[in-house]
Structures are given as structure tokens and as C-alpha cells.
Design a protein around this motif. Structure first.
Motif, PDB file in Angstrom:
ATOM      1  N   TYR A 137      -3.919   6.858  -1.670  1.00  9.74           N
ATOM      2  CA  TYR A 137      -3.301   5.550  -1.450  1.00  9.74           C
ATOM      3  C   TYR A 137      -3.607   4.606  -2.619  1.00  9.74           C
ATOM      4  CZ  TYR A 137      -2.443   7.198   3.248  1.00  9.74           C
ATOM      5  OH  TYR A 137      -2.004   7.934   4.312  1.00  9.74           O
ATOM      6  N   TYR A 138      -2.625   3.784  -2.923  1.00  9.35           N
ATOM      7  CA  TYR A 138      -2.709   2.807  -4.011  1.00  9.35           C
ATOM      8  C   TYR A 138      -2.234   1.458  -3.482  1.00  9.35           C
ATOM      9  CZ  TYR A 138      -2.982   7.007  -6.876  1.00  9.35           C
ATOM     10  OH  TYR A 138      -3.349   8.205  -7.418  1.00  9.35           O
ATOM     11  N   CYS A 139      -2.750   0.386  -4.073  1.00  5.21           N
ATOM     12  CA  CYS A 139      -2.410  -0.964  -3.614  1.00  5.21           C
ATOM     13  C   CYS A 139      -2.068  -1.849  -4.808  1.00  5.21           C
ATOM     14  CB  CYS A 139      -3.593  -1.552  -2.843  1.00  5.21           C
ATOM     15  SG  CYS A 139      -3.356  -3.232  -2.234  1.00  5.21           S
ATOM     16  N   ASP A 166       5.919   3.279   0.988  1.00  5.75           N
ATOM     17  CA  ASP A 166       4.939   2.245   1.329  1.00  5.75           C
ATOM     18  C   ASP A 166       4.517   2.420   2.785  1.00  5.75           C
ATOM     19  OD1 ASP A 166       5.119   1.082  -1.175  1.00  5.75           O
ATOM     20  OD2 ASP A 166       6.630  -0.375  -0.561  1.00  5.75           O
ATOM     21  N   VAL A 185      -4.568   3.771   7.591  1.00  2.00           N
ATOM     22  CA  VAL A 185      -3.469   4.580   7.074  1.00  2.00           C
ATOM     23  C   VAL A 185      -3.131   5.683   8.071  1.00  2.00           C
ATOM     24  CG1 VAL A 185      -4.033   4.049   4.690  1.00  2.00           C
ATOM     25  CG2 VAL A 185      -5.047   6.065   5.764  1.00  2.00           C
ATOM     26  N   ILE A 238       0.879  -1.171   0.000  1.00  2.00           N
ATOM     27  CA  ILE A 238       0.000   0.000   0.000  1.00  2.00           C
ATOM     28  C   ILE A 238       0.915   1.219   0.000  1.00  2.00           C
ATOM     29  CG2 ILE A 238      -1.821   1.251   1.202  1.00  2.00           C
ATOM     30  CD1 ILE A 238      -2.670  -1.428   2.444  1.00  2.00           C
ATOM     31  N   TYR A 239       0.732   2.062  -1.006  1.00  2.00           N
ATOM     32  CA  TYR A 239       1.669   3.149  -1.280  1.00  2.00           C
ATOM     33  C   TYR A 239       0.959   4.486  -1.201  1.00  2.00           C
ATOM     34  CZ  TYR A 239       4.905   6.015  -4.100  1.00  2.00           C
ATOM     35  OH  TYR A 239       5.751   7.002  -4.560  1.00  2.00           O
ATOM     36  N   SER A 240       1.636   5.471  -0.614  1.00  2.00           N
ATOM     37  CA  SER A 240       1.109   6.826  -0.532  1.00  2.00           C
ATOM     38  C   SER A 240       1.866   7.729  -1.485  1.00  2.00           C
ATOM     39  CB  SER A 240       1.228   7.367   0.896  1.00  2.00           C
ATOM     40  OG  SER A 240       0.996   8.764   0.914  1.00  2.00           O
TER      41      SER A 240
END
Length: 212
Positions: free
Chosen positions: A154-156, A132, A148, A124-126
Motif C-alpha cells: 500500500y502507498y499513500c 484506491d 486495508v 491510499i493505493y494498492s
């Protein structure tokens, strides 16, 4: 790896002593279509297998006088699987925005025709921090819920792992969800044209709220 090693415990012989071992390896229990021969005075045999095949081994002791023991029982079988699972589907989220800092991502399953899918790695990336906020093993599940640390986008993405450790390629990234837990400022008090109006149409106006 397609290299398969079998090991067994030693026989004993109170007479002339153990000279070595015969070994049979096959794709069926008791089979010898892969190897059938003398391996010497050793307790191991390594063969090169092929993906998707299951291999069985048994051993037989030989003493220095030429006497042969009974064959051991067959090993319980080991499958060669050096093919990675298919990539899982791109994770989905709850939409464009979330007012909660707890996010859930869901993805479709990978397939693996060999040892089977064991589980999934997850990132999970911001984009706000460029790091991450989670990078680890999610288990044999098709969803990951994570709280979070701050309001951000946020992306996964996920990766499948099979039961012998082969890893799929990473999925595509999810399309992104922005966490916004801050409420807008209160708008201004509405105003009107005064205490009285000779019109039946009444208009109210107020100053805008702001939202960061």
C-alpha cells in the motif's frame, strides 16, 4: 477567483422613492480606494480584487429628490485568496512490512499565507489490485489510519485544501508498506544423528517453513 460581489438589502422611502445607491469599496473599513460611485438602482456591486487583499463595502441610498441616506455599516471583510497551499510532505508509514491490516500514514503540514489550510485529501493505493482503497477527505489532520481489505502493498499520497477551496499539488507517494498477516508454516521436527554420539558437538536439522 479575484471577482468579489457585495450585496445589500433595499432601503425604503415613503416620499419620492428610491432612485439608486452609492457604493464605496476599500481595503480598509470605510475606505473607497477601490470603488467610489453610483451603482444605480441595484442591490449588488462586483469588483475585481487582488490576491492577499481584504475588501470592505458600504452603501448609501439616494431618493428621486436627491436626498441621501446615512451610509450603511461596513461589510465584515472578505479576503481574496487564489493561491494554492504548498504541497504536503510525502507520507511515511511504519516500515517495509506490517503484520497488522490497520495502517497509519503521517505527513508534514502544508502552508497557506492566505485563507489558511482547511484540511487534506488522501489516497491510499494498492499495487496488488491497482485501485484506491481510500480516496477522500481526511480532515485537518496530519495522519490517516485505515484498515486495508487484504494483504498487499500500500502507498499513500495527500493534497492540501485551503479555506476557499484552492488545492495544492499532490504530495509524492509514500515508499510503500506490505501487509502480511499470514503466519509461516510450521517447520519440520528437528532431527539429529541418532540416539547416541561420541562427539560433544551435536547438530540438529529441520525442513524449511514456507511463507506466501
Amino acid at each position: 477567483s479575484t471577482s468579489v460581489t457585495f450585496n445589500w438589502t433595499a432601503s425604503s422611502d415613503s416620499g419620492s422613492g428610491i432612485a439608486g445607491y452609492n457604493c464605496q469599496v476599500g481595503t480598509t473599513p470605510g475606505g473607497s480606494n477601490v470603488y467610489d460611485g453610483y451603482v444605480g438602482n441595484t442591490l449588488t456591486k462586483t469588483i475585481t480584487g487582488s490576491n492577499g487583499n481584504t475588501y470592505y463595502c458600504r452603501a448609501q441610498a439616494k431618493d428621486n429628490a436627491g436626498n441621501l441616506s446615512a451610509w450603511s455599516s461596513n461589510s465584515n471583510g472578505i479576503m481574496v485568496d487564489n493561491v494554492a497551499p504548498t504541497a504536503p510532505g510525502a507520507p511515511t508509514d511504519a516500515g517495509t512490512y506490517s503484520t497488522s491490516s490497520t495502517l497509519t500514514f503521517t505527513w508534514t503540514a502544508s502552508t497557506d499565507s492566505g485563507s489558511g489550510v482547511a484540511g487534506y485529501n488522501c489516497r491510499i493505493y494498492s499495487t496488488t489490485t491497482g485501485t484506491d482503497v481510500f480516496n477522500g477527505y481526511a480532515g485537518n489532520v496530519l495522519t490517516k489510519t485505515f484498515t486495508v481489505p487484504q494483504d498487499a502493498a500500500y502507498y499513500c499520497q495527500v493534497q492540501a485544501k485551503d479555506n476557499v477551496g484552492n488545492l495544492s499539488s499532490w504530495s509524492s507517494w509514500s515508499n510503500g508498506i506490505r501487509v502480511d498477516t499470514v503466519v509461516p508454516t510450521t517447520p519440520g521436527v528437528p532431527t539429529d544423528a541418532g540416539a547416541y554420539t561420541n562427539s560433544t558437538s551435536v547438530t540438529f536439522n529441520w525442513t524449511a517453513s514456507s511463507d506466501t
